[in-house]
Design an enzyme around this catalytic site. Structure first.
Site, short mmCIF file in Angstrom:
data_model
loop_
_atom_site.label_atom_id
_atom_site.label_comp_id
_atom_site.label_asym_id
_atom_site.label_seq_id
_atom_site.Cartn_x
_atom_site.Cartn_y
_atom_site.Cartn_z
N LYS A 22 0.86 -1.21 0.00
CA LYS A 22 0.00 0.00 0.00
C LYS A 22 0.88 1.25 0.00
O LYS A 22 0.66 2.18 -0.76
CB LYS A 22 -0.87 -0.02 1.24
CG LYS A 22 -1.47 1.32 1.62
CD LYS A 22 -2.31 1.27 2.87
CE LYS A 22 -1.56 1.45 4.15
NZ LYS A 22 -1.22 2.84 4.51
N ASN A 23 1.93 1.26 0.82
CA ASN A 23 2.74 2.48 0.99
C ASN A 23 3.74 2.70 -0.12
O ASN A 23 4.42 3.73 -0.15
CB ASN A 23 3.44 2.47 2.36
CG ASN A 23 2.43 2.68 3.48
OD1 ASN A 23 1.26 2.99 3.22
ND2 ASN A 23 2.86 2.47 4.70
N CYS A 116 -4.13 12.29 13.62
CA CYS A 116 -4.68 10.93 13.46
C CYS A 116 -4.42 10.19 14.77
O CYS A 116 -3.72 10.69 15.64
CB CYS A 116 -4.08 10.27 12.23
SG CYS A 116 -2.70 9.23 12.56
N ARG A 121 1.22 14.20 13.58
CA ARG A 121 1.67 14.00 12.20
C ARG A 121 1.60 15.27 11.35
O ARG A 121 0.87 15.36 10.39
CB ARG A 121 0.91 12.84 11.56
CG ARG A 121 1.13 11.55 12.33
CD ARG A 121 0.39 10.38 11.74
NE ARG A 121 1.04 9.92 10.51
CZ ARG A 121 0.53 8.93 9.77
NH1 ARG A 121 -0.61 8.39 10.11
NH2 ARG A 121 1.16 8.54 8.68
N ASP A 307 5.66 0.35 11.89
CA ASP A 307 4.42 -0.29 11.44
C ASP A 307 4.34 -1.76 11.84
O ASP A 307 3.31 -2.39 11.59
CB ASP A 307 4.28 -0.17 9.91
CG ASP A 307 4.06 1.25 9.49
OD1 ASP A 307 4.14 1.54 8.29
OD2 ASP A 307 3.83 2.10 10.37
N ARG A 399 -8.28 -0.62 5.43
CA ARG A 399 -7.51 0.43 4.74
C ARG A 399 -6.21 -0.15 4.16
O ARG A 399 -5.69 0.35 3.18
CB ARG A 399 -7.15 1.55 5.71
CG ARG A 399 -8.34 2.30 6.23
CD ARG A 399 -7.91 3.50 7.01
NE ARG A 399 -6.86 4.22 6.28
CZ ARG A 399 -6.21 5.25 6.78
NH1 ARG A 399 -6.48 5.67 7.99
NH2 ARG A 399 -5.28 5.87 6.09
#
Ligand code: EPZ
Length: 420
Positions: A22-23, A116, A121, A307, A399
């Site tokens: 995803k990133n 968030c 952030r 993560d 997500r």
């Protein structure tokens, strides 16, 4: 809203295929704004954040086709440069359109992403770098209004902190700038490296790829010619499934991964007593005779990824002894601690350091997902807890994890997606 119901205690077995990262896909999709041709991308994970970014590009006027992990994106008809609050508030990575839109069109209005769950952030480093490149920047009514009368100018940028999307935004802005940009203290995650490699293949002269110093010679707003490309595997998803094998003390194999992106993660598994068999794009994890406690300090790549912090905290509940986890990147990335304690975990928090006293007897519970990676840690705990676990608010999971419950069910987990 959906929730996941898990009957804990099942052994897992078999293989699971890892999806595209995803990133990596997010900045690559944003970079198509710099292209003069239709861009073909494969191995895109089918997750909410990807659909959100494609929807944002569509709202700006781009056309796209997206099916079965492949996308064709045509940004030649973009008519707007305003990334609206309604989209940006659902996915802060929307900020990745800022650099390319400003570089190509000379102006761009992006809603400030807002905070968030895992931290404030800010995007101050993105904005400071863009203003050094000649952009005029104003914050008004919750939007970042940027304009650059002429092409952005190549310049020397030193990031005070290593920022992944900050580096990606500036690399994309520099690609179309007039002159050469050097970025010092650049992020060098595999996802940043792939963005640089794709831009280099599309005609941008970039040196220092994979190091913390990048040199980009801009094309002075000459659009780029993208070749087809495939998104790299998701190292965080791969680490999460290895944790699923480890936490249930099972032998499982993950396929279509890239072990070269996972050094810091794999080292922690071996330090905890798990043997790994690594072959090309496959990793097999074997049950540990004894699970040893672990010390983890999160840091930028190639250090241990933030993560993976929540997932290893769940795994450390099974270790025979006291584990210490220090979160150095985000100020509030321990939201999963109170949820893990509902399973019976023995965890103490002091500032950004968590002390986990294992082994903990874990019993199924109702728990609530708070952010993407925290929610995967709750699923992991549910796989090993005695009895039934219900993980609520799994829109966080959707997500960033493609078909999570299907992949776990194929490994033998007892897991269902149900409606509240
Ligand atoms: C990227 O976020 C990832 N997201 C995150 O993954 C990941 O956790 C993070 O990098 C760290 O590896 C994407 O790539 C889409 P940063 P990013 O800018 O770029 C501070 C997931 O789970 N900072 O590298 O937003 C910031 O507050 C997500 O997929 C500033 O102070 O992270 C943080 O403390 C979660 N000012 C640190 O730097 C800035 O202008 C690192 O943030 C920018 C960042």
């Amino acid at each position: 809203m959906d929730y996941l119901q898990i009957e804990g205690g099942k052994k897992l077995s078999g293989t699971v295929e890892i999806s595209g990262a995803k990133n990596a896909a997010l900045p690559l999709i944003a970079s198509t704004i710099l292209s003069k041709n239709v861009v073909n991308i494969s191995n895109i994970p089918n997750v909410k954040d990807i659909r959100t970014l494609l929807n944002l590009l569509n709202i700006l006027g781009a056309n796209f086709w997206y099916e079965k992990n492949r996308a064709k994106i045509d940004t030649s008809f973009i008519t707007s440069t305003t990334a609206v609050y309604d989209i940006v508030r659902t996915m802060r990575a929307s900020i990745l359109v800022l650099g390319p839109l400003l570089a190509r069109f000379g102006h761009c209005e992006v809603s400030l992403p807002g905070g968030c769950a895992i931290g404030q952030r800010p995007i101050d480093l993105h904005l400071k770098a863009l203003s050094l490149m000649g952009a005029e920047i104003e914050i008004k009514n919750g939007y970042v209004l940027t304009k650059a009368k002429k092409a952005l100018k190549g310049t020397h940028i030193i990031f005070d902190k290593i920022t992944v999307t900050g580096t990606e935004n500036i690399v994309m802005a520099a690609a179309l700038a007039k002159g050469t940009t050097t970025i010092v203290n650049a992020a060098k995650e595999p996802e940043v490296i792939q963005l640089c490699e794709v831009l280099k293949k599309s005609g941008v002269d970039i040196e220092g790829i994979g190091t913390d110093e990048l040199k980009i010679v801009g094309t002075d707003r000459e659009l780029l010619n993208f070749e087809d490309f495939s998104v790299i595997p998701d190292r965080i998803e791969a680490g999460t499934y290895l944790c699923a094998g480890a936490i249930t003390n099972s032998k499982i194999t993950i396929k279509k991964c890239d072990p070269n992106h996972m050094d810091a993660i794999l080292t922690k598994f071996t330090q905890m007593g798990f043997d790994l068999k690594i072959k090309d794009n496959e990793i097999t994890i074997l049950p540990a005779k004894k699970i040893y406690p672990i010390e983890i300090i999160t840091s930028e790549y190639p250090g241990f990824p933030t993560d993976m912090q929540a997932q290893f905290m769940a795994l450390s509940l099974k270790a025979d002894g006291t584990s210490i986890i220090e979160e150095r990147l985000f100020e509030n990335r321990f939201m999963h601690v109170s949820e893990l304690m509902r399973f019976g975990a023995n965890i103490h928090l002091k500032g950004n350091i968590a002390t986990i006293n294992g082994p903990c007897k874990l019993y199924g519970a109702d728990v609530m997902a708070t952010d993407l990676r925290a929610s995967s840690a709750l699923v992991l705990a549910g796989l090993t807890a005695k009895g039934t676990t219900k993980v609520h608010r799994i829109y966080h999971l959707d997500r960033g994890y493609e078909n999570l419950e299907k992949k776990l069910k194929n490994l033998g987990a007892s897991i269902e997606r149900l409606k509240e």
